[in-house]
Write a protein that holds these residues in place. Structure first.
Motif, mmCIF file in Angstrom:
data_model
loop_
_atom_site.group_PDB
_atom_site.id
_atom_site.type_symbol
_atom_site.label_atom_id
_atom_site.label_comp_id
_atom_site.label_asym_id
_atom_site.label_seq_id
_atom_site.Cartn_x
_atom_site.Cartn_y
_atom_site.Cartn_z
ATOM 1 N N LEU A 4 -6.335 7.314 11.230
ATOM 2 C CA LEU A 4 -6.848 6.050 11.759
ATOM 3 C C LEU A 4 -6.673 4.930 10.738
ATOM 4 C CD1 LEU A 4 -10.216 7.254 13.334
ATOM 5 C CD2 LEU A 4 -8.271 6.331 14.599
ATOM 6 N N PRO A 5 -6.388 3.704 11.203
ATOM 7 C CA PRO A 5 -6.365 2.553 10.288
ATOM 8 C C PRO A 5 -7.748 2.335 9.689
ATOM 9 C CG PRO A 5 -5.384 2.013 12.419
ATOM 10 C CD PRO A 5 -6.043 3.338 12.576
ATOM 11 N N LYS A 6 -7.792 1.654 8.565
ATOM 12 C CA LYS A 6 -9.083 1.378 7.937
ATOM 13 C C LYS A 6 -9.932 0.448 8.792
ATOM 14 C CE LYS A 6 -7.714 2.015 3.109
ATOM 15 N NZ LYS A 6 -7.604 1.367 1.760
ATOM 16 N N THR A 7 -9.275 -0.484 9.465
ATOM 17 C CA THR A 7 -10.001 -1.508 10.231
ATOM 18 C C THR A 7 -9.992 -1.180 11.715
ATOM 19 O OG1 THR A 7 -9.342 -3.167 8.608
ATOM 20 C CG2 THR A 7 -10.174 -3.967 10.722
ATOM 21 N N PHE A 8 -11.167 -1.277 12.319
ATOM 22 C CA PHE A 8 -11.320 -1.072 13.755
ATOM 23 C C PHE A 8 -10.910 -2.356 14.483
ATOM 24 C CE2 PHE A 8 -14.696 -1.470 17.244
ATOM 25 C CZ PHE A 8 -13.884 -0.870 18.202
ATOM 26 N N ASP A 9 -9.887 -2.294 15.328
ATOM 27 C CA ASP A 9 -9.359 -3.449 16.057
ATOM 28 C C ASP A 9 -9.497 -3.200 17.562
ATOM 29 O OD1 ASP A 9 -8.032 -5.593 17.099
ATOM 30 O OD2 ASP A 9 -6.065 -5.085 16.272
ATOM 31 N N PRO A 10 -10.587 -3.675 18.183
ATOM 32 C CA PRO A 10 -10.805 -3.397 19.611
ATOM 33 C C PRO A 10 -9.674 -3.891 20.502
ATOM 34 C CG PRO A 10 -12.774 -4.349 18.610
ATOM 35 C CD PRO A 10 -11.677 -4.483 17.606
ATOM 36 N N ALA A 11 -9.131 -5.076 20.228
ATOM 37 C CA ALA A 11 -8.128 -5.663 21.124
ATOM 38 C C ALA A 11 -6.901 -4.774 21.245
ATOM 39 C CB ALA A 11 -7.737 -7.051 20.616
ATOM 40 N N ALA A 12 -6.431 -4.234 20.132
ATOM 41 C CA ALA A 12 -5.236 -3.390 20.174
ATOM 42 C C ALA A 12 -5.489 -2.120 20.972
ATOM 43 C CB ALA A 12 -4.809 -3.045 18.748
ATOM 44 N N ILE A 13 -6.671 -1.549 20.817
ATOM 45 C CA ILE A 13 -7.012 -0.314 21.531
ATOM 46 C C ILE A 13 -7.110 -0.576 23.024
ATOM 47 C CG2 ILE A 13 -8.815 1.420 21.835
ATOM 48 C CD1 ILE A 13 -9.482 1.018 18.860
ATOM 49 N N GLU A 14 -7.777 -1.648 23.403
ATOM 50 C CA GLU A 14 -7.949 -1.970 24.823
ATOM 51 C C GLU A 14 -6.607 -2.219 25.498
ATOM 52 O OE1 GLU A 14 -10.573 -5.308 24.725
ATOM 53 O OE2 GLU A 14 -12.169 -4.173 23.725
ATOM 54 N N ALA A 15 -5.729 -2.945 24.804
ATOM 55 C CA ALA A 15 -4.424 -3.266 25.384
ATOM 56 C C ALA A 15 -3.573 -2.017 25.589
ATOM 57 C CB ALA A 15 -3.686 -4.240 24.467
ATOM 58 N N LEU A 662 -19.005 4.410 13.978
ATOM 59 C CA LEU A 662 -18.408 5.620 14.544
ATOM 60 C C LEU A 662 -16.950 5.752 14.104
ATOM 61 C CD1 LEU A 662 -18.576 8.056 16.467
ATOM 62 C CD2 LEU A 662 -17.935 6.506 18.333
ATOM 63 N N TRP A 663 -16.255 4.635 14.052
ATOM 64 C CA TRP A 663 -14.851 4.625 13.595
ATOM 65 C C TRP A 663 -14.764 5.189 12.172
ATOM 66 C CZ3 TRP A 663 -10.336 3.136 16.052
ATOM 67 C CH2 TRP A 663 -9.212 2.910 15.236
ATOM 68 N N ASN A 664 -15.626 4.685 11.298
ATOM 69 C CA ASN A 664 -15.608 5.129 9.903
ATOM 70 C C ASN A 664 -16.053 6.581 9.763
ATOM 71 O OD1 ASN A 664 -14.676 2.647 9.008
ATOM 72 N ND2 ASN A 664 -16.743 1.824 8.696
ATOM 73 N N THR A 666 -15.433 8.875 11.909
ATOM 74 C CA THR A 666 -14.269 9.678 12.322
ATOM 75 C C THR A 666 -13.215 9.688 11.212
ATOM 76 O OG1 THR A 666 -14.716 9.009 14.605
ATOM 77 C CG2 THR A 666 -12.588 10.032 14.162
ATOM 78 N N ARG A 667 -13.046 8.571 10.535
ATOM 79 C CA ARG A 667 -12.125 8.544 9.395
ATOM 80 C C ARG A 667 -12.605 9.507 8.305
ATOM 81 N NH1 ARG A 667 -11.468 4.403 6.342
ATOM 82 N NH2 ARG A 667 -9.272 4.819 5.904
ATOM 83 N N PHE A 668 -13.926 9.561 8.082
ATOM 84 C CA PHE A 668 -14.478 10.521 7.122
ATOM 85 C C PHE A 668 -14.166 11.947 7.575
ATOM 86 C CE2 PHE A 668 -17.931 13.491 6.210
ATOM 87 C CZ PHE A 668 -18.002 13.423 4.826
ATOM 88 N N ALA A 669 -14.316 12.193 8.864
ATOM 89 C CA ALA A 669 -14.008 13.531 9.380
ATOM 90 C C ALA A 669 -12.545 13.881 9.140
ATOM 91 C CB ALA A 669 -14.332 13.592 10.870
ATOM 92 N N GLN A 670 -11.654 12.950 9.428
ATOM 93 C CA GLN A 670 -10.227 13.199 9.198
ATOM 94 C C GLN A 670 -9.962 13.504 7.726
ATOM 95 O OE1 GLN A 670 -8.289 9.645 10.723
ATOM 96 N NE2 GLN A 670 -7.617 10.754 12.541
#
Length: 972
Positions: A4-15, A662-664, A666-670
């Motif tokens: 996962l990228p470090k930054t959570f970007d909602p717009a890219a995911i939604e699109a 939650l994003w972070n 999951t990154r910790f889990a990865q």
């Protein structure tokens, strides 16, 4: 597993994800054998754009649909748009006007073609915006209230109701919009308080008659008396005096008892031709308001209309469709003479009365407000105006045209709503339809039991044209086609009705018209399936036997009735109740089993949103800033049954932060080798922390299922929020860090201690990774109905999957996986760490300082827990066991008392002084606020928001004083 990228970007995911779901038909996967779940969208106007009310309504629906889909049900969310007769016609007319073309310059058919062209080019805005919200509708079967199949249903319903005697044409009072030139519904009328006037006029008594007018106080003492030859009338609308049919007084009003039954003169128009009208009694006039005498103009006032009906008073229409004074008909002298004959008892039909134009010639053709000025001036010139007073009045405006609505007596088509309401009332009373919150049932019964005939015709060109044809001899033929009407008429020349149907009439058929009725309707001759609240309509002497109950095939049989309808309470009567009436009448079954009524979305301060106040919220702007998931979760978390939603943008920002957490996580889990789970069942676990989190996951599933079953959206959102943020991220991930680095809690003080400690038992890290991956999977599934975009992204980021999250399986709520002993141990650990952290914060202990502690009165189980969790206490609370004495701060958890030795860490005397000073300051502010709140003058006169702020501040200062006092007591 994709990093996962470090930054959570909602717009890219939604699109990325929404087109994927739609293109792969994941909103309605093939599940022919699954239990159906059905919900229909309240069809938004085809002209509309997504407002915050839409966002709330559709978020609540999508949560239920996604939950049902995850539960394995055949979830159908029927989607479509309403043709919005008035709104659409206005939009297209404005477009034409901008091109220098008027609607009236072209044939009706040409204008309708323009509307269809507009719809094809611009009518999809609202559905595109629903996609941005994440609404998982069945777009493959999108409906439109003007599409061919639905239009067929509308025509059939109209014709059948007419033939059953439940639909008829009548002359009644309606809300008339002079700008749009059509009748409109109550829902399309907006009452506003405006500055106006109340004019007081003399209505002279006929023949110069006089009477003794006496006013008395409550004890019967005379306050004022005089001889009068008139009765005083107060009105806010002098122009309507021209159509007065009577003056009414209350039967108990002693002032006017001597002249009840007498005649008085309308003081306007040519003196020789003025009409005389009777003074009657009716319960409507209020003796304590104005003069207590009310002029009755039945054709132009809702209250007067009722009085006129009860007392058989003629009702004379004064205005044309533009609210100008009428110019048609005979001259005033002829019309007034005929009106005098009718008043004297001459026979006259409703058509004859409607034809009379009682507007004096000098006022004809004037706008109603210009006529008002002329009438006032003429009465004043004659010395018959008593006085005029300034007054705030409630005035009705058309919500689209923004002009003052004129109550108008017109010919319209009506549905016998009272007959249809009977079974609909029983359906709710018997529980066949469950209303949530139940408090709305009282309002529902009150409205339905007093329901008036439903006006269903509109004077527009866009909409379902009324299937009625007229012969020259006055006969009316109602049929589904002109060919059928011609056959019934014997092929005589026919003229079709110009009106269209109200859009609420067509949308009332939405739950079954969208599923294929009437083509997919196959009645059962046995009558099987009728139950409480489902009986057919009463047999009518001049109508056919009602259609037997539903027994069909395809979508109609499988998905009718719907499971739930979600609606704003403001359309309970305009849409919800009418769907119940039409569904029961034509399908012999209720249209939905549960009716959920949510509140309005208000501004953060609780005020109603309006463009004029500048406090409206654009949901698309919030989605741009914070993402659709954050907005959806905010609306769900704030939706509490029976309450309006006070939307604060800070809450949306807060839930965006929740998504980021939650994003972070999951990154910790990865980063620690935690990936997609390979099982639906929880993995085997031996470590208490793993057994605890498995049990907490199961408890969360159970709570979530119960909350959603009860439509407790706020409780459901709070349940998953607390589990994810607190139990999983803040505690579980922290507690397992030593395990993931192959150091077990209780076996080592951790890397910061500088001591190696013993190695963990073989397989502990593998077990923990399996459990953590399983729990994270369950979180993503449980959170998906609320936050579909981020959960789908994280689902795939954790590893390869055999299916997408949108069609995954809902977690199993198997209570056998709950370990009470592990739950007690970890709960104890969390409470102890939390208490220590609180004490450290309150006493200004430096964050990095390690604090020795001793324990007294500990039971053997507590001693074992302390030993087993020493490393966790050292790392999370920064405390170390010690037997030394010294300055102490005491903490009590269960039976044990923990003493923190702070003498070498902080200056105890200075800390006591600081706390005492802070306590005094907090108590001073608390007491000052209490004094203000106990002052009636402040509570009654201050702005409500100021009073509320004072209450909040008082509660905050009270809590602060209590907290600081407890901290001081810890130091002894």
């Amino acid at each position: 597993m994709s990093e996962l990228p470090k930054t959570f970007d909602p717009a890219a995911i939604e699109a990325r994800w929404y087109p994927y779901w739609e293109e792969n038909n994941l909103f309605r996967p093939e599940r022919p054998e699954a239990e159906p779940f059905t919900i229909v969208i309240p069809p938004p106007n085809v002209t509309g754009s997504l407002h915050i009310g839409h966002a709330l309504d559709n978020t609540l629906q999508d949560i239920l649909v996604r939950h049902a889909r995850l539960k394995g049900r055949d979830a159908l969310w029927v989607v479509g748009t309403d043709h919005a007769g008035i709104a659409t016609q206005m939009v297209v007319e404005r477009n034409l006007n901008s091109q220098g073309v008027k609607r009236t310059d072209m044939p009706r058919e040409a204008f309708v073609e323009h509307v269809w062209e507009w719809r094809a080019q611009s009518g999809g805005q609202i559905t595109r915006q629903l996609r941005r919200l994440g609404a998982s509708c069945d777009w493959a079967n999108e409906r439109f209230t003007m599409d061919e199949g639905f239009s067929r249903a509308v025509l059939k319903v109209f014709v059948e109701l007419y033939r059953q005697g439940l639909l008829y044409r009548d002359k009644r009072l309606v809300n008339w919009d002079p700008a749009l030139k059509t009748a409109i519904s109550d829902l399309e009328v907006e009452s506003r308080e405006v500055s106006g006037h109340m004019w007081h006029f003399k209505y002279p008594l006929a023949g110069g008659r006089t009477y003794r007018y006496v006013e008395r106080d409550a004890d019967g003492n005379v306050l004022f008396e005089e001889e009068r030859d008139y009765i005083s009338i107060a009105t806010t609308r002098p122009e309507t005096m021209l159509g007065d049919g009577a003056v009414a007084v209350h039967p108990g009003d002693e002032r006017y008892r001597p002249i009840v039954g007498a005649l008085c003169e309308i003081p306007v128009g040519p003196k020789a031709q003025r009409r005389l009208i009777p003074i009657i009694t009716d319960d409507y006039p209020d003796p304590n308001f104005g003069s207590g005498a009310v002029k009755i103009t039945g054709a132009h006032d809702q209250n007067d209309y009722g009085v006129a009906q009860r007392n058989n008073i003629p009702m004379y229409r004064l205005m044309d469709e533009s609210a100008r004074m009428r110019t048609d008909g005979d001259d005033y002298a002829t019309a007034a003479a005929r009106a005098r004959e009718i008043a004297a008892g001459a026979t006259a039909s409703a058509k004859d009365i409607d034809a009379l134009n009682l507007v004096p010639d000098i006022y004809r053709g004037l706008d109603r407000y210009e006529a008002r000025k002329r009438v006032i001036a003429d009465i004043d010139a004659e010395g018959l105006m008593i006085r005029v007073e300034d007054k705030q009045i409630m005035q009705p405006f058309g919500d689209r045209s923004n002009v003052v609505i004129e109550p108008m007596l017109t010919d319209q088509w009506y549905v016998d709503a009272k007959t249809l309401a009977g079974p609909a009332i029983e359906a709710v009373r018997s529980g066949t339809i469950k209303v949530v919150p139940e408090s709305w049932t009282k309002t529902y019964y009150n409205w339905m039991e007093n329901i008036q005939p439903w006006c269903v015709s509109r004077q527009l060109w866009w909409g379902h044209r009324i299937p009625a044809w007229y012969a020259d001899d006055g006969r009316v033929f109602v049929a589904e086609s002109e060919e059928e009407a011609q056959r019934e008429a014997g092929n005589v020349p026919l003229r079709r009705d110009d009106d269209v149907l109200d859009t609420w009439f067509s949308s009332a058929l939405w739950p079954f018209g969208t599923l294929g009725w009437p083509e997919d309707f196959h009645p059962s001759p046995s009558g099987e399936g009728q139950g409480v609240g489902q009986s057919p309509a009463p047999h009518l002497s001049d109508g056919p036997t009602p259609t037997p109950p539903l027994k069909g095939r395809g979508l109609l049989a499988r998905h009718y009735p719907n499971d739930v309808l979600i609606s704003g309470f403001d359309i309970l009567f305009f849409w919800d109740a009418r769907m119940i009436m039409q569904g029961l009448h034509f399908m012999k079954e209720v249209p939905f089993k549960t009716l959920y009524l949510h509140g309005l979305v208000r501004a953060a301060d609780g005020s109603k949103m309006s463009k004029s106040k500048g406090n409206t919220v654009d949901p698309l702007g919030l989605i741009d800033r914070y993402g659709a998931d954050a907005l959806r979760f905010t609306l769900a978390a704030m939706e509490s049954q029976g309450r309006d939603v006070k939307l604060d943008e800070k809450r949306v920002e807060g839930y965006r932060n929740f998504a980021t957490k939650l994003w972070n996580a999951t990154r910790f889990a990865q980063a620690n080798g935690i990936g997609a789970s390979q099982t639906l069942e929880p993995p085997a676990a031996t470590l208490p922390v793993n057994r605890w989190i498995v049990g907490e996951t199961i408890r969360t599933v159970q709570k979530l299922d119960l909350a959603l079953a009860d439509l407790r959206y706020d409780e459901a959102a709070n349940t998953i929020y607390q589990f994810v943020w607190s139990q999983f991220c803040d505690w579980y991930l922290e507690l397992i860090k030593p395990v993931l680095s192959e150091q077990l809690p209780g076996e080592s003080r951790g890397p910061e201690s500088g001591e190696a400690g013993p190695r963990p038992a073989p397989g502990s890290a593998a077990e923990t990774k399996a459990v953590a991956g399983w729990v994270l999977d369950q979180i993503l599934v449980m959170l998906h109905p609320f936050m579909p975009f981020i959960t789908e992204e994280l689902w795939h980021a954790l590893g390869d999957r055999p299916y997408d999250l949108i069609v995954a399986k809902w977690p199993l709520a198997d209570a056998r996986a709950i370990d009470p002993d592990a739950a007690k141990e970890i709960d104890w650990l969390i409470r102890l760490v939390s208490e220590v952290r609180t004490a450290r914060t309150e006493l200004n202990v430096p964050p990095g300082a390690r604090v020795p502690f001793s324990v007294a009165d500990a039971s053997e189980p507590t001693k074992r827990r302390l030993a087993a969790n020493a490393a966790a206490l050292s790392r999370l609370a920064r405390i170390e066991p010690s037997q030394s004495a010294g300055g102490q701060a005491q903490i009590v958890v269960d039976e044990a008392t923990y003493a923190l030795q702070l003498g070498d860490v902080i200056d105890l005397e200075a800390e006591r002084a600081r706390l005492a000073k802070a306590i005094a300051a907090a108590e001073k502010e608390r007491d000052a606020l209490a004094g203000r709140l106990n002052n009636p003058s402040f509570v009654e006169r201050a702005k409500p928001e100021a009073v509320e702020k004072a209450r909040v501040d008082h509660a905050d200062k009270s809590a602060e004083a209590e907290r600081l006092t407890a901290a001081l007591k810890r130091l002894g």
